[in-house]
Design a protein around this motif. Structure first.
Motif, PDB file in Angstrom:
ATOM      1  N   SER A  19      24.678   2.853 -41.959  1.00 54.83           N
ATOM      2  CA  SER A  19      24.305   2.536 -40.576  1.00 54.83           C
ATOM      3  C   SER A  19      24.373   1.040 -40.306  1.00 54.83           C
ATOM      4  CB  SER A  19      22.908   3.079 -40.257  1.00 54.83           C
ATOM      5  OG  SER A  19      22.951   4.495 -40.207  1.00 54.83           O
ATOM      6  N   ARG A  20      23.958   0.207 -41.289  1.00 56.49           N
ATOM      7  CA  ARG A  20      24.086  -1.243 -41.111  1.00 56.49           C
ATOM      8  C   ARG A  20      25.553  -1.640 -40.979  1.00 56.49           C
ATOM      9  NH1 ARG A  20      19.851  -1.380 -44.881  1.00 56.49           N
ATOM     10  NH2 ARG A  20      21.318  -1.769 -46.572  1.00 56.49           N
ATOM     11  N   PHE A  22      27.930   0.226 -39.738  1.00 58.69           N
ATOM     12  CA  PHE A  22      28.377   0.687 -38.425  1.00 58.69           C
ATOM     13  C   PHE A  22      27.911  -0.267 -37.325  1.00 58.69           C
ATOM     14  CE2 PHE A  22      27.496   3.029 -34.486  1.00 58.69           C
ATOM     15  CZ  PHE A  22      28.769   3.479 -34.180  1.00 58.69           C
ATOM     16  N   TYR A  23      26.602  -0.512 -37.250  1.00 55.17           N
ATOM     17  CA  TYR A  23      26.067  -1.337 -36.158  1.00 55.17           C
ATOM     18  C   TYR A  23      26.435  -2.813 -36.310  1.00 55.17           C
ATOM     19  CZ  TYR A  23      23.480   2.607 -34.285  1.00 55.17           C
ATOM     20  OH  TYR A  23      23.156   3.817 -33.717  1.00 55.17           O
ATOM     21  N   LEU A  27      30.378  -2.090 -34.711  1.00 62.47           N
ATOM     22  CA  LEU A  27      30.004  -2.424 -33.332  1.00 62.47           C
ATOM     23  C   LEU A  27      29.888  -3.931 -33.130  1.00 62.47           C
ATOM     24  CD1 LEU A  27      27.378   0.194 -32.079  1.00 62.47           C
ATOM     25  CD2 LEU A  27      29.833   0.138 -31.742  1.00 62.47           C
ATOM     26  N   LEU A  29      27.187  -5.883 -33.614  1.00 62.23           N
ATOM     27  CA  LEU A  29      25.919  -6.369 -33.063  1.00 62.23           C
ATOM     28  C   LEU A  29      25.408  -7.542 -33.891  1.00 62.23           C
ATOM     29  CD1 LEU A  29      24.024  -3.022 -32.283  1.00 62.23           C
ATOM     30  CD2 LEU A  29      25.503  -4.376 -30.777  1.00 62.23           C
ATOM     31  N   TYR A  45      18.781  -5.765 -34.617  1.00 62.32           N
ATOM     32  CA  TYR A  45      19.970  -6.283 -33.932  1.00 62.32           C
ATOM     33  C   TYR A  45      19.652  -6.604 -32.479  1.00 62.32           C
ATOM     34  CZ  TYR A  45      22.500  -4.253 -37.874  1.00 62.32           C
ATOM     35  OH  TYR A  45      22.946  -3.946 -39.128  1.00 62.32           O
ATOM     36  N   LEU A  47      20.394  -6.246 -28.737  1.00 61.20           N
ATOM     37  CA  LEU A  47      20.958  -5.131 -27.992  1.00 61.20           C
ATOM     38  C   LEU A  47      20.817  -5.445 -26.505  1.00 61.20           C
ATOM     39  CD1 LEU A  47      22.209  -2.389 -28.804  1.00 61.20           C
ATOM     40  CD2 LEU A  47      19.973  -1.374 -28.472  1.00 61.20           C
ATOM     41  N   LEU A  52      17.542  -3.310 -31.388  1.00 61.59           N
ATOM     42  CA  LEU A  52      17.697  -2.070 -32.124  1.00 61.59           C
ATOM     43  C   LEU A  52      17.286  -2.347 -33.559  1.00 61.59           C
ATOM     44  CD1 LEU A  52      18.734   0.861 -32.456  1.00 61.59           C
ATOM     45  CD2 LEU A  52      20.951  -0.147 -33.040  1.00 61.59           C
ATOM     46  N   LEU A  54      16.905  -0.901 -37.387  1.00 63.23           N
ATOM     47  CA  LEU A  54      17.194   0.101 -38.406  1.00 63.23           C
ATOM     48  C   LEU A  54      16.274  -0.202 -39.566  1.00 63.23           C
ATOM     49  CD1 LEU A  54      21.110   0.060 -38.524  1.00 63.23           C
ATOM     50  CD2 LEU A  54      19.631   1.533 -37.161  1.00 63.23           C
ATOM     51  N   ASP A 107      26.839   7.292 -33.769  1.00 62.80           N
ATOM     52  CA  ASP A 107      26.634   6.508 -34.985  1.00 62.80           C
ATOM     53  C   ASP A 107      26.811   7.432 -36.194  1.00 62.80           C
ATOM     54  OD1 ASP A 107      24.210   7.829 -35.532  1.00 62.80           O
ATOM     55  OD2 ASP A 107      22.969   6.034 -35.340  1.00 62.80           O
ATOM     56  N   ILE A 113      25.968   7.590 -28.405  1.00 61.64           N
ATOM     57  CA  ILE A 113      25.958   6.254 -27.807  1.00 61.64           C
ATOM     58  C   ILE A 113      26.936   6.279 -26.646  1.00 61.64           C
ATOM     59  CG2 ILE A 113      26.433   3.793 -28.163  1.00 61.64           C
ATOM     60  CD1 ILE A 113      25.950   4.312 -31.195  1.00 61.64           C
TER      61      ILE A 113
END
Length: 130
Positions: A19-20, A22-23, A27, A29, A45, A47, A52, A54, A107, A113
């Motif tokens: 997930s880290r 990905f974001y 993405l 961020l 992050y 946003l 956001l 995590l 995600d 999203i």
């Protein structure tokens, strides 16, 4: 009335490292802050006007009723950039009947999203007296 000073959306991913990536990488961020150490460290992050976070780890993905709404300046450019970074696009940018341009992705845990472009002539941009 509650005087809110700050806010954030909190997600507990099933795979924090994935997930880290990905974001943060796909993405793109920007990181506001990190806390803890190791593979399950927390990351917050930027946003837009919020944050956001995590943190932690969940055994199961979040409820699909949880969704993120992210306003972008240009949905077509975001679409091209995310495709180039390998993000799976659920639905490319489409101008909706209500006038917003929306693109849908998820995600790694399946959290929906929506990336939204607000066209210059959309009523949401209208501010009387300005």
């Amino acid at each position: 009335m509650v005087h809110v000073l700050s806010s954030r959306t909190l997600l507990r991913p099933t795979d924090p490292e994935r997930s880290r990536a990905f974001y943060g990488e796909q993405l793109g961020l920007a990181v506001y802050r990190e806390f803890g150490t190791g593979p399950q460290r927390g990351v917050v992050y930027f946003l837009g006007g919020g944050f956001l976070e995590l943190s932690g780890r969940a055994e199961t993905p979040p409820d699909p009723a949880v969704r993120l709404w992210l306003q972008v300046a240009d949905a077509t450019a975001a679409h091209e950039e995310l495709l180039a970074k390998g993000v799976e696009i659920v639905r490319p940018p489409v101008k909706e009947p209500w006038g917003l341009v929306e693109m849908w992705i998820t995600d790694p845990d399946g959290t929906p999203i929506v990336l939204v472009e607000v066209p210059a002539d959309h009523p949401i941009r209208f501010r009387p007296g300005i």
